[in-house]
Enzyme design. Structure first.
Site, PDB file in Angstrom:
ATOM      1  N   SER A 145      47.774  51.164  40.936  1.00  0.00           N
ATOM      2  CA  SER A 145      47.216  49.942  41.517  1.00  0.00           C
ATOM      3  C   SER A 145      48.155  48.768  41.269  1.00  0.00           C
ATOM      4  O   SER A 145      49.306  48.800  41.666  1.00  0.00           O
ATOM      5  CB  SER A 145      45.820  49.682  40.947  1.00  0.00           C
ATOM      6  OG  SER A 145      45.199  48.612  41.600  1.00  0.00           O
ATOM      7  N   ASP A 295      47.522  44.783  47.303  1.00  0.00           N
ATOM      8  CA  ASP A 295      48.159  45.350  46.117  1.00  0.00           C
ATOM      9  C   ASP A 295      48.973  46.591  46.500  1.00  0.00           C
ATOM     10  O   ASP A 295      48.946  47.018  47.661  1.00  0.00           O
ATOM     11  CB  ASP A 295      47.118  45.644  45.034  1.00  0.00           C
ATOM     12  CG  ASP A 295      46.177  46.773  45.399  1.00  0.00           C
ATOM     13  OD1 ASP A 295      46.110  47.146  46.583  1.00  0.00           O
ATOM     14  OD2 ASP A 295      45.492  47.298  44.502  1.00  0.00           O
ATOM     15  N   ASP A 297      48.833  49.844  46.280  1.00  0.00           N
ATOM     16  CA  ASP A 297      48.261  51.014  46.954  1.00  0.00           C
ATOM     17  C   ASP A 297      47.306  50.631  48.068  1.00  0.00           C
ATOM     18  O   ASP A 297      46.649  51.490  48.648  1.00  0.00           O
ATOM     19  CB  ASP A 297      47.592  51.961  45.946  1.00  0.00           C
ATOM     20  CG  ASP A 297      46.314  51.401  45.355  1.00  0.00           C
ATOM     21  OD1 ASP A 297      46.303  50.210  45.010  1.00  0.00           O
ATOM     22  OD2 ASP A 297      45.333  52.150  45.224  1.00  0.00           O
ATOM     23  N   ASP A 299      44.400  48.991  48.463  1.00  0.00           N
ATOM     24  CA  ASP A 299      42.938  48.982  48.503  1.00  0.00           C
ATOM     25  C   ASP A 299      42.371  47.592  48.221  1.00  0.00           C
ATOM     26  O   ASP A 299      41.325  47.231  48.738  1.00  0.00           O
ATOM     27  CB  ASP A 299      42.340  50.032  47.559  1.00  0.00           C
ATOM     28  CG  ASP A 299      42.805  49.913  46.123  1.00  0.00           C
ATOM     29  OD1 ASP A 299      43.588  49.004  45.810  1.00  0.00           O
ATOM     30  OD2 ASP A 299      42.372  50.752  45.299  1.00  0.00           O
TER      31      ASP A 299
END
Length: 570
Positions: A145, A295, A297, A299
Site C-alpha cells: 500500500s 496510492d 496499489d 485502492d
C-alpha cells in the site's frame, strides 16, 4: 532460540546461496539488523503479510512468501479437491513485486494450480474484480500500500473477490504455520500460467463506468488534475476518465512514471497533503476544479477541491465518503431504486455521520471492523436478501456497488468527478455541496493522530498503552463525561455512569477501544495491524444553520479535539 541461532538455520541447503551469504554477513557483522530480522517470524495474519524486505524470518523474502503461498496452495487443494483451481495474481510498483509475483505463480503451478498472472503492475481493486470476473478460486496481490519503499506485502482474496475472512483466514493461517521452508515447491510449470493485461483493463474500466456513474452533466467543463504518485493507476484511471466522457484532464507527468522509489514524495500516501503537492501546484496553473491522487496499489484516493476561499483543500476520508455516499443515495432515491432492503457499509472507526445518511434515505448502515474485507463479508452474507449500494472507511477508501469487493479508487474517482462536474454546472463546488450535507445532517469533524513506535520495544510500548486505556478508562474528555467504552477485544461495552457492562459479540474480536462522551464525541484507539503505530481517531460534532456558520464551528470543533488530546496525554 536466540536470533543468532535462528539465523544459523538459514545457512543450510534449503536456502539458496545468495540468501546464505546475506545471512552469514549479518552474523559476522553483529549487525543490530540481525535481531530484528530473526527474533520472530513475520506473521501471516488475517490481512496477509506486510513487512520490510530482506533475509530472515521477520522479513519479506522468497522464503516467507513461498511459505505463505505453499500454505495457501495446500488449503486450496483441500477445499477444491478434484476441481481445476485458478488463482489470479497482481502486484504493484514496489521493488521485487514483479519477481515476487512470478515466484508465487511458480509455487502455485508447481502444485498443479492454474494462475492468471498480470504481465505488468496493476491496481489491487482490478485484482479483486478479476477474481470474480474470471471465476477464480482465490487471488493474491503483492503490495505494501502506502508504506515506505523498503516494505512489501502479500494479501489473499477468496473466490468472492474479497480478502479472506473467517473461516478461511484462520484455516489458511494454520496451513502456512505448518509449512516448513523445505516443503515449498518452487519449480513451477509455465504451461499453467495465463498472462493477462490490457484486455482485462478494458473489462474492468467498463465495469467501473457502469457501476459508478449516474449522469452526464458538465463533464466537458470540469478541469481535473490527476496523479498516480508513481503507482499502478497510471494504466487505468486516465483511460477510465476519458472513456467516461471527461475531456480536461491534466496529469502530473513526473509522477505518472511507476517507481518503487517514489522519487518525488517522502511518502506515497494520498492522505498526506505533501503527497499531492505537485498536483496542487499544477492545479494553480491550469485552474483545476478537482485534484485527485492514488496510492501505489490504487485502492485509496485523496481528493482536493476548492474551498470557500477558492483555494484547493484536501478533504479527509470521512468528508470524501460523505459526499460520495449522500450523492449515490440521492441518485437512487430520484430514480425510485430504493425498495427498503438496501444497505451501505462502514467501519467502527469511521464517522457516525454514515448512520445519519442511511437514516435520511431509509437504508441500513452496517458497521464492521477496520478493513474492506469486512464490508466484503457483509455483501457475501446478505446476497439474495439485501442490496449493497456503497461503502467506505475513513482511511481514504470507498467502493461503489459490489462488482469490486475491495476499496476501489477508479470507480470512486469517476463518481467524484461526476459530482464535481454536476456541482460546477449548478454554480457551486463540491465543498459547498459538503456543507449542504452538514446543514442537513449536522457538522461532523474528524482528526487522526498516529504515534509510531518501532521495533520490539515499540511493540511493547503500544501494548502497554492499550492496557492502560483499557483498564483505566478516562472519566471525562474536553469537559464532557465519558458515557460508554466499547472494548472490541473483550467484546463488551462499559456504561460508566451506571457502572455496568453489556456483552457485545456481534463483531469479531479486535484490539480496538472506543470512547463515547455525553456531547457526542467519539474517540477510537487502535494499534495498526500493518505498521508499528497506534492510531487515535477523533470525531466531534455540532449543528450549523448556514454556510456562514461553517468556518467558525470548524475552529471550535478543532479546539475541542485538542482538549481531548490533552486529556489523553497525547
Amino acid at each position: 532460540m536466540t536470533s543468532t541461532e535462528q539465523a544459523k538455520l538459514w545457512l543450510n541447503d534449503t536456502f539458496d546461496t545468495e540468501t546464505q551469504e546475506q545471512v552469514q554477513k549479518l552474523i559476522d557483522s553483529k549487525s543490530p539488523d540481525l535481531d530484528d530480522s530473526f527474533y520472530k517470524s513475520l506473521e501471516f495474519g488475517t490481512g496477509g503479510m506486510r513487512g520490510v524486505m530482506g533475509v530472515g524470518t521477520n522479513r519479506l523474502n522468497k522464503y516467507t512468501l513461498g511459505q505463505a503461498t505453499q500454505g495457501l496452495a495446500n488449503y486450496l487443494l483441500q477445499q477444491f479437491a478434484g476441481e481445476e483451481i485458478k488463482v489470479a495474481i497482481a502486484y504493484d510498483v514496489r521493488h521485487n513485486s514483479k519477481e515476487f509475483g512470478k515466484m508465487c505463480a511458480d509455487v502455485l503451478t508447481a502444485n498443479g494450480i492454474k494462475v492468471l498472472l498480470f504481465k505488468e503492475c496493476r491496481p489491487t481493486p482490478e485484482l479483486s474484480f478479476t477474481v470474480r470476473e474470471k471465476d477464480c478460486n482465490a487471488g493474491i496481490v503483492l503490495t505494501a500500500s502506502h508504506n515506505p519503499p523498503e516494505y512489501n506485502g502479500y494479501k489473499v482474496y477468496w473466490n468472492d473477490g474479497a480478502q479472506i475472512v473467517p473461516p478461511h483466514d484462520s484455516a489458511i493461517i494454520n496451513e502456512v504455520q505448518n509449512t516448513k521452508f523445505d516443503q515449498i515447491k518452487f519449480n513451477g510449470n509455465d504451461d499453467l500460467i495465463e498472462w493477462i493485461g490490457e484486455k482485462q483493463d478494458d473489462i474492468y474500466i467498463d465495469a467501473c463506468i457502469e457501476n459508478s456513474t449516474y449522469q452526464n452533466i458538465g463533464k466537458d467543463n470540469l478541469n481535473i488534475v490527476f496523479t498516480s504518485i508513481h503507482g499502478t493507476t497510471y494504466a487505468t484511471v486516465p483511460k477510465a476518465l476519458r472513456k467516461a466522457g471527461f475531456k480536461k484532464i491534466d496529469l502530473v507527468q513526473e509522477q505518472m512514471v511507476p517507481s518503487g522509489n517514489f522519487p518525488t514524495v517522502e511518502s506515497p500516501n494520498p492522505e498526506e497533503p505533501a503527497a499531492l503537492q505537485m498536483a496542487m501546484d499544477l492545479a494553480k496553473i491550469v485552474n483545476a476544479d478537482i485534484v485527485i491522487g492514488t496510492d501505489p496499489d490504487g485502492d485509496r484516493l485523496g481528493i482536493a477541491v476548492r474551498n470557500l476561499e477558492n483555494e484547493m483543500q484536501l478533504l479527509n476520508g470521512n468528508q470524501c465518503n460523505t459526499i460520495l455516499t449522500y450523492y449515490i443515495l440521492d441518485q437512487w432515491k430520484r430514480r425510485d431504486k430504493l425498495k427498503g432492503n438496501e444497505f451501505i457499509g462502514s467501519t467502527i472507526v469511521t464517522s457516525d455521520i454514515f448512520f445519519d445518511i442511511a437514516k435520511r434515505f431509509g437504508v441500513e448502515c452496517k458497521s464492521g471492523l477496520t478493513g474492506f474485507k469486512w464490508i466484503g463479508k457483509m455483501i457475501r452474507d446478505t446476497e439474495g436478501t439485501q442490496k449493497f449500494i456503497c461503502g467506505g472507511e475513513e482511511s481514504f477508501g470507498f467502493m461503489t456497488g459490489d462488482f469490486v469487493r475491495d476499496k476501489d479508487s477508479c470507480g470512486s474517482i469517476l463518481l467524484a468527478c461526476e459530482i464535481a462536474a454536476f456541482c460546477k454546472a449548478h454554480g457551486k463546488t463540491m465543498y459547498q455541496y459538503l456543507i449542504e450535507i452538514y446543514r442537513d445532517l449536522g457538522l461532523y469533524f474528524e482528526s487522526l493522530t498516529s504515534i509510531t513506535k518501532k521495533g520490539r520495544d515499540g511493540a511493547e510500548e503500544i501494548k502497554q498503552m492499550m492496557v492502560d486505556f483499557r483498564e483505566n478508562p478516562q472519566k471525562e474528555l474536553a469537559g464532557s463525561k465519558v458515557t460508554e467504552v466499547k472494548d472490541y477485544q473483550e467484546q463488551n461495552c462499559l456504561y460508566l455512569q451506571e457502572n455496568r457492562r453489556e456483552v457485545m459479540d456481534e463483531i469479531p474480536k479486535s484490539n480496538v477501544l472506543i470512547y463515547y462522551t455525553e456531547d457526542g464525541s467519539k474517540i477510537c484507539i487502535r494499534p495498526s495491524g500493518t505498521e508499528p503505530k497506534i492510531k487515535f481517531y477523533f470525531s466531534v460534532k455540532d449543528k450549523i444553520e448556514s454556510e456562514a456558520d461553517f468556518k467558525a464551528k470548524l475552529v471550535t470543533l478543532d479546539e475541542k479535539i485538542e482538549l481531548i488530546k490533552k486529556d489523553l496525554k497525547l
